[in-house]
Design an enzyme around this catalytic site. Structure first.
Site, PDB file in Angstrom:
ATOM      1  N   GLU A   1       0.881  -1.177   0.000  1.00 23.14           N
ATOM      2  CA  GLU A   1       0.000   0.000   0.000  1.00 23.14           C
ATOM      3  C   GLU A   1       0.908   1.213   0.000  1.00 23.14           C
ATOM      4  O   GLU A   1       1.514   1.535   1.023  1.00 23.14           O
ATOM      5  CB  GLU A   1      -0.914  -0.020   1.234  1.00 23.14           C
ATOM      6  CG  GLU A   1      -1.803  -1.243   1.329  1.00 23.14           C
ATOM      7  CD  GLU A   1      -2.794  -1.367   0.188  1.00 23.14           C
ATOM      8  OE1 GLU A   1      -3.082  -0.350  -0.478  1.00 23.14           O
ATOM      9  OE2 GLU A   1      -3.282  -2.485  -0.053  1.00 23.14           O
TER      10      GLU A   1
ATOM     11  N   CYS B   1      -1.655   9.164   2.452  1.00 22.07           N
ATOM     12  CA  CYS B   1      -1.429   8.634   1.116  1.00 22.07           C
ATOM     13  C   CYS B   1      -2.527   9.144   0.183  1.00 22.07           C
ATOM     14  O   CYS B   1      -2.330   9.262  -1.014  1.00 22.07           O
ATOM     15  CB  CYS B   1      -1.425   7.121   1.152  1.00 22.07           C
ATOM     16  SG  CYS B   1      -2.886   6.444   1.947  1.00 22.07           S
TER      17      CYS B   1
HETATM   18  P1  NAD Z   1       8.742   4.752   4.311  1.00 21.53           P
HETATM   19  O1  NAD Z   1       8.554   3.903   3.122  1.00 21.53           O
HETATM   20  O2  NAD Z   1       9.992   5.526   4.439  1.00 21.53           O
HETATM   21  O3  NAD Z   1       8.648   3.862   5.654  1.00 21.53           O
HETATM   22  C1  NAD Z   1       7.544   3.050   5.933  1.00 21.53           C
HETATM   23  C2  NAD Z   1       7.988   1.903   6.812  1.00 21.53           C
HETATM   24  O4  NAD Z   1       8.911   1.092   6.096  1.00 21.53           O
HETATM   25  C3  NAD Z   1       8.709   2.324   8.094  1.00 21.53           C
HETATM   26  O5  NAD Z   1       8.300   1.488   9.150  1.00 21.53           O
HETATM   27  C4  NAD Z   1      10.164   2.098   7.748  1.00 21.53           C
HETATM   28  O6  NAD Z   1      10.985   1.859   8.866  1.00 21.53           O
HETATM   29  C5  NAD Z   1      10.077   0.872   6.872  1.00 21.53           C
HETATM   30  N1  NAD Z   1      11.203   0.687   5.949  1.00 21.53           N
HETATM   31  C6  NAD Z   1      11.993   1.636   5.381  1.00 21.53           C
HETATM   32  N2  NAD Z   1      12.935   1.057   4.599  1.00 21.53           N
HETATM   33  C7  NAD Z   1      12.724  -0.275   4.651  1.00 21.53           C
HETATM   34  C8  NAD Z   1      13.359  -1.409   4.057  1.00 21.53           C
HETATM   35  N3  NAD Z   1      14.407  -1.276   3.244  1.00 21.53           N
HETATM   36  N4  NAD Z   1      12.877  -2.635   4.313  1.00 21.53           N
HETATM   37  C9  NAD Z   1      11.801  -2.791   5.134  1.00 21.53           C
HETATM   38  N5  NAD Z   1      11.165  -1.770   5.738  1.00 21.53           N
HETATM   39  C10 NAD Z   1      11.618  -0.524   5.505  1.00 21.53           C
HETATM   40  O7  NAD Z   1       7.450   5.663   4.377  1.00 21.53           O
HETATM   41  P2  NAD Z   1       7.098   6.861   5.370  1.00 21.53           P
HETATM   42  O8  NAD Z   1       7.764   8.090   4.894  1.00 21.53           O
HETATM   43  O9  NAD Z   1       7.297   6.411   6.771  1.00 21.53           O
HETATM   44  O10 NAD Z   1       5.534   6.948   5.113  1.00 21.53           O
HETATM   45  C11 NAD Z   1       4.970   7.716   4.119  1.00 21.53           C
HETATM   46  C12 NAD Z   1       4.572   6.886   2.915  1.00 21.53           C
HETATM   47  O11 NAD Z   1       3.584   5.922   3.278  1.00 21.53           O
HETATM   48  C13 NAD Z   1       3.937   7.742   1.845  1.00 21.53           C
HETATM   49  O12 NAD Z   1       4.439   7.349   0.607  1.00 21.53           O
HETATM   50  C14 NAD Z   1       2.464   7.401   1.957  1.00 21.53           C
HETATM   51  O13 NAD Z   1       1.717   7.645   0.806  1.00 21.53           O
HETATM   52  C15 NAD Z   1       2.525   5.963   2.314  1.00 21.53           C
HETATM   53  N6  NAD Z   1       1.252   5.502   2.887  1.00 21.53           N
HETATM   54  C16 NAD Z   1       0.447   4.698   2.119  1.00 21.53           C
HETATM   55  C17 NAD Z   1      -0.797   4.273   2.602  1.00 21.53           C
HETATM   56  C18 NAD Z   1      -1.689   3.396   1.752  1.00 21.53           C
HETATM   57  O14 NAD Z   1      -2.586   2.752   2.306  1.00 21.53           O
HETATM   58  N7  NAD Z   1      -1.517   3.348   0.432  1.00 21.53           N
HETATM   59  C19 NAD Z   1      -1.210   4.669   3.872  1.00 21.53           C
HETATM   60  C20 NAD Z   1      -0.364   5.479   4.638  1.00 21.53           C
HETATM   61  C21 NAD Z   1       0.872   5.883   4.123  1.00 21.53           C
END
Ligand code: NAD
Length: 490
Positions: A254, A288
């Site tokens: 997502e 998002c």
């Molecule tokens: P991010 O991708 O930087 O981090 C999200 C999570 O992934 C964190 O827990 C982080 O520690 C983990 N992570 C980071 N690198 C990783 C790796 N290499 N392997 C495994 N896990 C890893 O995102 P963010 O900045 O924390 O959140 C914002 C993003 O989330 C935006 O793009 C937003 O649109 C998206 N989002 C999507 C939805 C949806 O339902 N589509 C809902 C909420 C947020």
């Protein structure tokens, strides 16, 4: 339950108890509203993730052996527990994110509703029965759990994010390891603690804290984790798809959005403006589903712009209940938005309002971004194509519906989309042709309900859906069953 305040020290939650990282490492969680240190958090590495996976695997057979109804009952108990302690959970969310307690409470209630919905799904874990070509043979399809679920979430709506993943994962009979966001460790920890206190067996729901590459990546790579469900950015999602795909794990992604809100010449402009403001700026734009592109018919563009700018002038930014939105989650996020705005300005975009950090008075040390509206940026500029995940939106002027639709679809993302119009045919055309997982007529780009699926097309996801009955498709698989009830007859 005894203490549900945000602790100063936040350990992992593994096998029904607080557990610190093997190497003893910690990191500091900062309060985005004040820039001050809030808590010391367990910094997990591969060894800690391995421990959680081993515990979850051990807990799996007994948990799986419960009926879906009984597992749903556990989910209901957790939801009721959260409901009883809603104020305490709201306080934790408020302190970790800097959003107002009022907004945090709304989010807690949404998490509770998700729990109630999923609990009911325990009684609706439907399969299918059908006919067979062979006499005395019964054919059916039933659901089965997968094993251990690795859940990785973002910080923007922390308790809702926990609920959307953990509840369906465990109701379907999996045991779960949640890698909480490093920006909101306390919420995940508190839900796990509460779940334990209301009777969830140890090892069914475990929480590991830490950074993505250190604690998230080992979870994705573990051969013992059958399903990985991720909510976060597209760039990280792509990496998770690569690693999870290589070992043929089931992967649910997502991801981000660059969601269009189209305003036609026949729209109720006041309501559309209100909706655009909420879609772009509520939760500090950290959705998002936020409306980061506002596409407006030329005939009403100037009037609509004036309405938006006037409303933005009334927005109050801060962490109190009287405020409209709070800080962004961390300093890095704030700095990357400021850099994106200044790059857009350098490329010729016009900043109508905001564009800068708020540093006066109570905002001084927090991570506050002024609500920002940008125009005259071309659709192929990075600002138009990149998700900023903050209180920033861009306006685009179009001649009519076809141009609006083409612009709405000219995005690498396809999460949500909204149109404001009084013309039913135009609304139906939009619903039919817009490339998104969610389409809204005369409403905002955000605001999903627990019984409805949510997810996106293109770079917003990989075809999976969260919430709704469709969430059960992520966390279970099908088993096709043939029963020959009189094998002597063929
Ligand atoms: P991010 O991708 O930087 O981090 C999200 C999570 O992934 C964190 O827990 C982080 O520690 C983990 N992570 C980071 N690198 C990783 C790796 N290499 N392997 C495994 N896990 C890893 O995102 P963010 O900045 O924390 O959140 C914002 C993003 O989330 C935006 O793009 C937003 O649109 C998206 N989002 C999507 C939805 C949806 O339902 N589509 C809902 C909420 C947020």
């Amino acid at each position: 339950m005894t203490d549900l305040a945000l602790p100063k020290q936040i350990p992992n939650w593994i096998d029904g108890k607080p557990t610190w990282a093997e190497a003893g490492e910690r990191f500091t969680k900062v309060d985005p509203a004040t820039g001050r240190d809030l808590a010391e958090v367990c910094r997990s590495r591969a060894a800690d993730v391995e421990l959680a996976v081993a515990v979850a695997r051990r807990a799996y057979p007994a948990w799986r052996a419960l009926t879906p109804v009984a597992r749903g009952d556990h989910v209901r108990e957790i939801a009721l527990g959260i409901q009883r302690r809603a104020d305490d959970f709201a306080t934790i969310v408020h302190r970790e994110t800097g959003k107002s307690r009022k907004d945090a409470l709304g989010e807690v209630k949404a998490a509770v509703e998700m729990g109630f919905f999923v609990a009911g799904e325990g009684r609706r874990w439907y399969g299918r029965t059908t006919t067979s070509a062979i006499p005395n043979k019964h054919a059916m399809v039933v659901r089965q759990p997968l094993g251990v679920a690795g859940l990785i979430i973002a910080a923007n709506t922390p308790i809702a994010n926990v609920a959307w993943k953990v509840f369906p994962a465990i109701m379907c009979g999996n045991t779960a390891i949640l890698k909480a966001s490093e920006d909101t460790p306390g919420t995940a920890w508190a839900v796990a603690k509460l779940a334990h206190e209301v009777g969830l067996p140890p090892g069914v729901f475990n929480v590991v804290h830490g950074f993505g590459e250190e604690a998230g990546a080992p979870l994705v790579a573990s051969e013992q984790v059958e399903v990985v469900s991720f909510t976060g950015s597209t760039v990280v999602g792509r990496e998770i798809a690569r690693v999870g795909g290589a070992r043929l794990a089931k992967v649910c992604l997502e991801l981000g959005g660059k969601n269009p809100l189209v305003v036609c010449e026949d729209a109720d402009l006041d309501r559309a403006a209100e909706s655009a403001i909420l879609s772009a700026f509520s939760n500090a734009g950290q959705r998002c589903a936020s409306a980061s592109r506002v596409i407006v018919f030329d005939a009403v563009y100037d009037r609509f712009r004036a309405k938006l700018v006037e409303r933005v002038g009334r927005i109050r930014v801060g962490a109190e209940d009287s405020d409209d939105f709070g800080p962004v989650i961390n300093l890095g996020q704030l700095e990357s938005m400021l850099a994106a705005v200044s790059a857009a300005r350098a490329a010729g975009a016009k900043i109508l309002t905001g564009g800068e950090r708020i540093t006066d008075g109570a905002h001084r040390d927090g991570f506050y971004m002024a609500p920002t509206i940008i125009e005259e940026t071309s659709p192929d500029q990075p600002l138009s194509r990149t998700e900023l995940f903050g209180p920033i939106t861009a306006m685009y002027r179009v001649r009519g519906f076809e141009e609006a639709l083409a612009l709405a679809n000219a995005s690498p993302y396809g999460l949500t989309a909204a149109i404001w119009t009084a013309d039913v045919h135009r609304a139906m055309e939009f619903i039919n042709r817009v490339e998104s997982g969610v389409a809204v007529v005369n409403g905002g780009t955000y605001g999903s309900e627990p019984h409805m699926p949510f997810g996106g097309l293109k770079q917003s996801g990989n075809g999976m859906r969260e919430a709704g009955t469709e969430a059960m498709d992520v966390y279970s698989d099908w088993k096709t069953v043939y029963i020959n009830h009189d094998p002597s007859v063929t």
